[in-house]
Structure formats: C-alpha cells, structure tokens
Write an enzyme that holds these catalytic residues in place. Structure first.
Site, PDB file in Angstrom:
ATOM      1  N   SER B 129       0.822  -1.216   0.000  1.00 14.99           N
ATOM      2  CA  SER B 129       0.000   0.000   0.000  1.00 14.99           C
ATOM      3  C   SER B 129       0.855   1.265   0.000  1.00 14.99           C
ATOM      4  O   SER B 129       1.923   1.318   0.613  1.00 14.99           O
ATOM      5  CB  SER B 129      -0.899   0.028   1.234  1.00 14.99           C
ATOM      6  N   GLU B 245      -4.069 -19.521  -1.843  1.00 13.07           N
ATOM      7  CA  GLU B 245      -4.976 -20.192  -0.923  1.00 13.07           C
ATOM      8  C   GLU B 245      -5.346 -19.343   0.282  1.00 13.07           C
ATOM      9  O   GLU B 245      -4.489 -18.837   0.985  1.00 13.07           O
ATOM     10  CB  GLU B 245      -4.294 -21.467  -0.430  1.00 13.07           C
ATOM     11  N   GLU B 388     -15.535  -4.490   0.501  1.00 12.43           N
ATOM     12  CA  GLU B 388     -16.180  -3.980  -0.709  1.00 12.43           C
ATOM     13  C   GLU B 388     -15.579  -4.644  -1.950  1.00 12.43           C
ATOM     14  O   GLU B 388     -16.297  -5.058  -2.864  1.00 12.43           O
ATOM     15  CB  GLU B 388     -16.023  -2.457  -0.796  1.00 12.43           C
TER      16      GLU B 388
END
Lengths: 244, 401
Positions: B129, B245, B388
C-alpha cells in the site's frame, strides 16, 4: 411541534462552534492533553467567559437559564472536537444532581462557582461490581459526629474524578445492595482525609479515577436531598447524560 | 472430508490439539486469553516451537520445510491454533513470501530465505500500500531504477504492519514508468530493512498501539539478485500472493475463542441484579453469534472440501464470502467483549499499570484490551482486500453480474 432552534440557540451554537474551531485543532488538543490536568485550563476559562459553564443553571445562580437543548449544543461541539475538559462531569452530571437535589443554600454556594469556572466536580456513583445497575451501591454512609456522616467504599471509572475539586458521592445509608431505597448523595471535598484517587486516561485520553473512601467525614450540610431518597436523582442524572 | 471429519482427520486434530496444549507456554496463553495482541517475542517463541515440530510453515510442501499437509489439515491447524489461544504464525513469512518464493524464487533465493522465514529468523513485512494506492494497488508509484547491479528505490509505503520489527520487506515497485498498462511496469523486490535510506515512521492507531508504519525509501540500493520473477512481471507475483490459498481468512478459531472468553467474563459481570450470563438479552445475542459462527464453519468446510477435490487447486471465489462474513463476525465478537466490560472497558489502565508496576492492579486488563481490540479490528474489514472489493469479486465470479 417545532424542532427548529431559536435565534438565541443558533447564536449559542455558532459561538461554541467558532470557539472550538479556533482553539481545538488536533495539534492543540495534543498540547492540552499533555497539560498536568490532562485538559486545558485556558479553554475552561473561555467556556466560562462564553457562559457555557452556567448554561443549565438559573440566572440567580449566575446561570444562563437554559436547559437540555443548550447543553446539547455545547456537547455536540465538544464531541466534534473531542474536547477534554470536565464539562460533562461538572456541568451536566454534577450540575443536574445539584439542581435536582441541592438545597437553596447548596445551590447558591456551588452553582455560581461552577458557572464562573472556579470549581469543577465529578459524579462519583459507579462502582466496580455494578456495571450498569444503578442501584448496585455498596459504599456506605453511617451516622457520624454532630449529625454528620462517615463514608466508606470505592467508586470506579469516575470520569474527571482525578482532579475535580469536589465529588458528588452516592452511598447507602440503609437497605441491601440493589435496593433503590437508602441511597444518598453527598458533597465531598476531593482532598478530604480518607479520599484516595488513582488517575488514568480513558481510551480517548479523557482522565478518570478510581476513588476509595476510607472513613471520610462529611457534615449534615453536605447531604443532598432527603436521607436515603436520592436514587431517582441518580437515575435522572444518568438520563441527562445518555444519548437515548 | 465432506461436512464432517474422517477418522484420520479427527486423529490428526487430536494430535495437534494435544501438542498445542502441552507446548504453548503458559504466559503466552494467558496474555492471549486476556486479549493482548501477541508481542514480537511471543510470536517468535511460538513459531519456533511449531517449526521444531515441522509445523510452522503449515502450508508449505515438505521439500521446503513444511509438513506437506492437505488443505483440510491446514484448516484444522488454524482452527486448533487460534482458539488455544496461541499467536498465529507470521502471515508475511508463512502465507505470503514463503509461497511466493516457492513458486517464483530462484534456487538461491529459496535456499537463502525459506528456512529463515519458517523459523522467523527473518521477520518479513509487506510493502504494497501507498498513500495513493490501496485497493487500487496498480497505481503504486514507488520507483525502482536499474543502475548496474542494483535497483535504486525511491518512494513511500504506508500502513506497513510491523515494519518496525522487520528484517526484510517484500515490496512492489514501479520499474517501468512508461509501460502501456499500469500493471506491466511493476517489479517484486526483496529489500533488506537495514539498507541505508530506509526510514520507518510509526503510525499510532486509534487503539493506541504501534502496529502500522510509514516506510520511506530514499535512494535505497537493492541488489538485482533480490528481484523475484522477471523484471516488470511483479504484478503476476502479487496476484499469486493475494489470490493464493485463503484458508483461514475467516479466522473462525479466533472468533470462537473470543466468544468463549466473553462468556467466561459474563459470569463475573452483572446485569439487572444477576450475573450477565443469565441475562436473556445477552444470552440471545451470544446464541445468535454462535449460530452465525457455526454456519460460517460449515461454509468453510464446503469451500475447503471443494478446493481439495478440485484438480486445478484453484482458490474458490467463495473464499471472498468467508472473508466478508468472517471479519464481520470477528468484529461482532470484539464488540461483545467490550459490552461485557461495560464501564470497565472505558479506561486505558493497562498502560498506566505498566508505568506503576508496583501498585496493585487498577482494573481488569481484559476489559481495557477488549476496547483496544474492538477499535483495532475495525481494520479487519479493510485489510486483506476490503470487504467492498470482496463483494465486487463475488458479484463477478459467483453471481455472474
């Protein structure tokens, strides 16, 4: 039914909002938090100058003669700013207790001091074991010398109890745990013999205290209202501060 | 496995349960039970105990130091470890960089990094990020410019969990600012956190903890041998990492343990003149939460069972549903614990306690931690792909919209 604010209420709201917008930025709040009291004494004086500390009190007590709507407008602004000062504890909680249960003499001795910013109070009711049960009071008040009282017990999470000048303490003069009857309220000097306070921050930085009372002597004049009949006052004080 | 364990799986579970019960240090268990986040040394100590047994890298194949478990066994491991309650193994080490290196790493990278990651000799963090790239990760800007044997990295990462503990950071960087598609100019680099030019600045979150950081890169020299996969192909690596996974993403074991703890504490607290645990409204709320957790557990069984049977071993898009519901329920458990504490959940007395270590306890630490957990885990519906984003995935893959 009219939900609109009066002109006077709008002016009040605007002036509180402006005061906090000017003086309660995040960096300023941090600085207040670092002061010895954990809040800003200078802001407390400003609230007094603006009349906020006497909002719900009658004019004869140096108050503004307002009610719940006026204190709501102030509290909304304080909430937005995460204000740290003991407004809720002093004006809303303790102020309500004094208005509902205090004698003429008690009110005229204390309310003007609150309104002028010269005295802070905390409402020392909750106890460690009680959670939300308001009548779960184990602190006791026994008859003392000269018609006075002697208090013993412990109060928990007393918001702003760490540096309040006075405490309003609930104590049982009769009845068992959970009995609404027998609960009294007393005015206690926070620096009286036998009062011990341990202070800590709450999650948002606001200060609170664990307060123990060990053979604390108060006079007959420190009793608020009729002996053992204060429980309805406690309920209304809590309602005055609850968002529902 | 279908919706119940086979005899082998039950035996496997019992073996794990016994091991964790016997080997988890008491002080760690007690701290976890009171709701404290595990400290760095707690995670390291427990992960090393697991690694000695060969279980820390629970989702790696045997040849790289894992136990070579099936998806069902991996799920059972998580479901036994979390409610112990034990610290979870480092996800950065075990479920992120490990599988990435196994899939894309050179022999040298595997040899150098995998054993140390399993034993948490290196603490890894994730440099994804950025201030302008969160859910829209492909808009990341941190630049890596090739200069001889090195990349020179400049830019900033944010919300970097445990960067202040980290020895290494796996990092997405923009190596080709001129690429036609944004995804095509990204590379995946392994960066030694001790390299000059790296600044780690704490972000104190609303719970008062230091978990998150900003990380600044100022002319940081990264040897080209620390490139994973090919230059400019880092997006494929990131996609593999994020889509790899996702067993355990629901953190069901954690939620179950938190409900159990809240119930224990509800015996000690009161409501309307009796123990809170006997309060009908409270009981109904707990029952609802337990039913929801049971339903999610069955869904998780279905997802893992289908994953085990699918030949391609492709992750089921339903794992997005596990993430959404799992984090919602985890958040509900934190709210429950905070409500059990009532007024005692307001103070931050644990912090004060450490400063006044000689004084008697101010108040129950668990209640203060409950509020911190509640606040910190608001992030659960944001991290690991926001809920979301997960809903977008579901609408495309499951609903076909």
């Amino acid at each position: 039914m009219d939900f609109d604010l009066t002109e006077e209420q709008r002016l009040l709201r605007d002036s509180v909002d402006r005061l906090l917008a000017d003086h309660y930025g995040f960096a300023q709040r941090r600085a207040y938090l670092a002061e010895p009291e954990g809040h800003s004494k200078a802001m407390w004086e400003r609230y007094a100058e603006l009349g906020l500390l006497g909002l719900p009190f009658a004019e004869e007590y140096s108050g503004f003669g307002g009610g719940a709507i006026e204190t709501m407008l102030a509290m909304e602004a304080f909430g937005r700013a995460l204000a740290l000062e003991p407004y809720l504890a002093t004006v809303v909680l303790s102020g309500t207790a004094l208005r509902l249960a205090g004698s003429e003499a008690q009110q005229s001795a204390i309310l003007p001091q609150i309104a002028e910013g010269r005295m802070t109070l905390a409402f020392a009711h909750g106890e460690r074991q009680a959670r939300y049960d308001l009548s779960d009071v184990l602190t006791t008040a026994k008859a003392g010398p000269q018609r006075g009282w002697v208090l013993d017990g412990a109060k928990s999470v007393v918001v702003h109890g760490d540096n309040a000048d006075r405490l309003i303490v609930s104590a049982r003069i009769s009845g068992e745990r959970d009995d609404p009857d027998g609960v009294s309220l007393f005015l206690v000097d926070a620096n009286a013999n036998g009062v011990a306070r341990r202070s800590y921050p709450m999650r948002d930085g606001t200060r609170a205290a664990e307060i123990s009372l060990s053979a604390v002597e108060v006079t007959a004049d420190d009793l608020l209202g009729a002996p053992g009949k204060a429980f309805p006052v406690v309920e209304r004080v809590v309602e005055a501060a609850s968002p529902r | 496995m279908d919706l119940r364990f086979s005899a082998e799986e039950t035996a496997f579970r019992d073996e794990l349960r016994g091991f964790i019960r016997d080997q988890l240090p008491d002080d760690i268990r007690e701290r976890m039970r009171l709701g404290y986040a595990p400290r760095k040394e707690d995670t390291v100590r427990w992960q090393r105990i697991l690694n000695q047994r060969g279980w820390a890298a629970f989702n790696w194949p045997k040849e790289y130091g894992g136990p070579g478990w099936t998806p069902v066994q991996r799920m059972i491991f998580l479901e036994e470890n979390q409610p112990a309650p034990a610290p979870e193994v480092s996800s950065f080490n075990i479920t992120m960089i490990g599988p990435v290196l196994i899939q894309f790493g050179t022999q040298e990278q595997k040899r150098r990094f995998l054993p140390r990651a399993a034993n948490i000799d290196d603490w890894w963090c994730q440099g994804f990020s950025e201030p302008g790239a969160g859910s829209d990760l492909a808009s990341l800007k941190t630049a890596a410019k090739r200069d001889g044997d090195h990349y020179v990295v400049n830019g900033q990462k944010i919300w970097t969990s445990t960067a202040h503990h980290a020895d290494w950071c796996f990092c997405l960087v923009r190596s080709d600012p001129g690429a036609k598609k944004r995804q095509e100019g990204i590379s995946f680099l392994l960066i030694d956190m001790r390299t000059p030019g790296i600044t780690v600045r704490p972000i104190i979150s609303i719970d008062g903890s230091h978990h998150l950081n900003e990380v600044f890169f100022d002319d940081v020299m990264v040897p080209v041998e620390n490139l994973v996969s090919e230059e400019h192909r880092g997006w494929d690596v990131a996609k593999y990492l994020l889509g790899h996974e996702r067993t355990g993403i629901a953190r069901l074991g954690k939620s179950k343990e938190r409900v159990k703890f809240a119930k224990e504490m509800a015996h000690e607290m009161r409501a309307n003149g009796r123990p809170l645990i006997d309060d009908p409204a409270f009981r109904q709320r707990v029952a609802q939460l337990e039913v929801d957790l049971k339903a999610l557990e069955i869904t998780q069984f279905r997802v893992v069972s289908a994953y085990e049977k699918s030949e391609a071993g492709r992750p089921d898009p339903l794992s997005s549903a596990l993430k959404i519901k799992g984090t919602e329920l985890l958040q509900a458990t934190t709210e429950l614990a905070m409500n059990v504490g009532g007024p005692l959940a307001m103070p931050d007395w644990a912090q004060e306690l450490e400063a006044l270590s000689n004084e008697p306890e101010l108040g129950p630490a668990w209640a203060a931690e409950a509020t911190k957990n509640y606040l910190f885990l608001r992030a659960a519906s944001i991290y690991g792909g926001t809920n979301e984003i997960q809903k977008n995935i579901l609408t495309k893959t499951v609903l076909g919209l």
